[in-house]
Design a protein around this motif. Structure first.
Motif, PDB file in Angstrom:
ATOM      1  N   TYR A  12      38.535  -7.161  47.633  1.00 43.88           N
ATOM      2  CA  TYR A  12      39.400  -8.128  48.311  1.00 43.88           C
ATOM      3  C   TYR A  12      40.629  -8.518  47.484  1.00 43.88           C
ATOM      4  N   GLN A  13      40.749  -7.976  46.280  1.00 47.99           N
ATOM      5  CA  GLN A  13      41.868  -8.372  45.421  1.00 47.99           C
ATOM      6  C   GLN A  13      43.220  -7.934  45.980  1.00 47.99           C
ATOM      7  N   LYS A  30      37.897 -13.009  45.840  1.00 47.60           N
ATOM      8  CA  LYS A  30      38.522 -11.893  45.116  1.00 47.60           C
ATOM      9  C   LYS A  30      37.818 -11.627  43.795  1.00 47.60           C
TER      10      LYS A  30
END
Length: 416
Positions: A339-340, A333
C-alpha cells in the motif's frame, strides 16, 4: 391485545431488539432521527469477535492514552475541555482501570460475545440473510516484539475461556493468509472470530423486519420524553407522539441526552472512529486483521477492503479530522508494504460515534427508577458484535422472562 413497544435507535441494537420482540408477538415501532443508512452499524469493521474480552478500561490504558495524545495521528485522543460529563466519565474510567475490575469483566464479556455470535449465526441461517459472514478467524498483527508480548498474554486468557487462540510467526501467518505479506514481528491468530459486511446485513435485516410488521419510522426526531408516576407516557417527536407499554432507548451516543430529559445522568462518551473502503485494493487480505500498535482494523468485505481505526473523544459531532485519517493510512502502509505506492486521494472517509462507558461494559436492562423504560447502549467497539445478544436480553427483560445472562456489571443504574 398485544403489548406495544417503541424503540428509539435503528442501529444493530435497536433492530435486534425489534426482531426478538416481534418474534414474541409484540407490536414494535422503531424511530430514528436519520434515514437509517449511515449509523455506526454501517461503517464499522464488521467483526463478530469473541476474542474481544478485555474491556476498554484496563491497566496501563491511561498512561498509554496520555502518550498518544501528544501525537496528532495517534490511535487515541481526548479533546481537553471543561465538561462536567467528561470529567465525571474520566474519573470513573480511571477507577475502573484496575486488574480487579478487568478480571471481573472478562467472563461477562466472554459470555456476551460468544452467545451473540451464536445468535448471529442462527439469524443468518433461519432468515437466509447473506451478508458475507465467514468465521475463519482474525489476525492480531504486531510489528514490534513489545506489542507481541502483550498479545501473547491475551492468548493465555482466551485459552482459559475455551477460545481458539494461538501465537503464529511470519511463515505461519502467510499460510493462514497467503494474500498478503505483513511487515511484522509476529501475530496472534483468533480462530474463534468471524466477520461480515455490516451495511449489507443491515439493509436485509431492515427489509425482514418491515416484512414481519415492524414499523420503522426514519427521519423522526425525538424531541422530548413525557413521564408520570415513575413511568414514561410518551415519546414526543417532530412528526407525532408515540405511546406504548414499554420504551427502549438504543440511541448509542445520544442516549445520555435523552435520559437527561428524565433527570438521569448516564456516564457515557462518544468515541469517534473513522473508516474508509477501497473498492479495488492492490492487495486484499483473506483474513481480517488488527494492526495492534496503531489499533487499525482491516476487513475484506463484499464491496471492497475496509480500513477502520482511532478512538477520538471530542463530543457529539461527525467532523472528520484529516490528521486521524492520515494516521490510519500511515499505519496501513507500514504494516502492508504493497500500500506504500497506493493513491489514497479518492477514498471517502466516514466517521461514527461509538458509545463508551467508563468501565468498558455496556448498559443493558431496565432503568430501575422508571418501570417501563429500558436501555441498551455503551458497547464501544463491540456494538456490532453484541447487537443480537443485547436485543435478546432486552426482550427477555421487557417480557419478564428469565434472562439468559445476568450480571450486576451490566446494570443500567450502576452509576446513577
Amino acid at each position: 391485545m398485544s403489548k406495544k413497544v417503541v424503540i428509539v435507535g435503528a442501529g444493530i441494537v435497536g433492530l435486534s431488539t425489534a426482531y426478538y420482540l416481534n418474534k414474541e408477538g409484540v407490536d414494535v415501532t422503531v424511530i430514528d432521527g436519520t434515514d437509517g443508512n449511515d449509523n455506526c452499524s454501517y461503517g464499522n469493521a464488521g467483526y463478530v469477535s469473541p476474542s474481544h474480552i478485555i474491556p476498554l478500561a484496563s491497566p496501563g490504558i491511561i498512561n498509554q492514552g496520555l502518550k498518544w495524545m501528544l501525537d496528532s495521528k495517534s490511535p487515541f485522543y481526548i479533546q481537553p475541555k471543561f465538561s462536567r460529563d467528561l470529567l465525571t466519565w474520566g474519573w470513573l474510567f480511571k477507577k475502573a482501570s484496575t486488574n480487579k475490575r478487568v478480571k471481573a469483566a472478562i467472563p461477562v464479556l466472554n459470555t456476551l460475545t460468544t452467545k451473540s455470535q451464536s445468535l448471529y449465526e442462527q439469524i443468518i441461517e433461519e432468515e437466509g440473510i447473506e451478508a458475507g459472514y465467514q468465521k475463519p478467524g482474525l489476525l492480531m498483527v504486531c510489528q514490534t516484539k513489545e506489542a507481541l508480548k502483550h498479545e501473547i498474554d491475551l492468548v493465555e486468557i482466551a485459552n482459559q475461556y475455551g477460545l481458539e487462540a494461538s501465537v503464529v510467526n511470519k511463515a505461519e501467518t502467510e499460510k493462514l493468509d497467503p494474500n498478503v505479506q505483513y511487515d511484522m514481528a509476529g501475530a496472534v491468530y483468533f480462530g474463534c472470530d468471524g466477520w461480515m459486511t455490516p451495511q449489507v446485513f443491515m439493509d436485509k435485516f431492515k427489509a425482514l423486519l418491515v416484512k414481519r410488521g415492524v414499523k420503522l419510522d426514519f427521519n423522526t426526531d425525538l424531541q422530548a420524553v413525557n413521564s408520570k408516576g415513575g413511568k414514561v407516557t410518551e415519546f414526543i417527536t417532530d412528526k407525532k407522539n408515540y405511546q406504548a407499554d414499554q420504551f427502549v432507548i438504543a440511541a448509542g451516543s445520544w442516549s445520555p441526552t435523552i435520559l437527561k430529559w428524565l433527570n438521569l445522568r448516564l456516564p457515557l462518551q462518544p468515541g469517534k472512529g473513522y473508516s474508509f473502503t477501497i473498492e479495488n485494493p492492490p492487495v486484499s487480505p483473506k483474513l481480517p486483521s488488527i494492526l495492534v500498535e496503531a489499533r487499525v482494523a482491516t476487513t475484506p468485505m463484499l464491496n471492497g477492503f475496509r480500513v477502520a481505526g482511532t478512538m477520538e473523544i471530542t463530543g457529539l459531532n461527525h467532523d472528520i479530522n484529516e490528521r486521524r485519517v492520515q494516521g490510519i493510512i500511515k499505519s496501513l502502509k507500514s504494516a502492508i508494504p504493497e500500500y506504500q505506492t497506493y493513491n489514497f486521494e479518492e477514498i471517502k472517509p466516514w466517521a461514527g460515534l461509538r458509545p463508551c462507558t467508563p468501565d468498558g461494559l455496556p448498559y443493558i436492562g431496565q432503568v430501575k427508577s422508571i418501570e417501563n423504560l429500558y436501555l441498551g447502549t455503551g458497547h464501544a467497539m463491540l456494538g456490532w458484535t453484541l447487537g443480537p445478544i443485547t436485543g435478546k436480553l432486552l426482550t427477555q427483560n421487557i417480557l419478564s422472562q428469565s434472562a439468559e445472562i445476568k450480571s450486576n456489571l451490566l446494570n443500567v443504574d450502576r452509576y446513577f
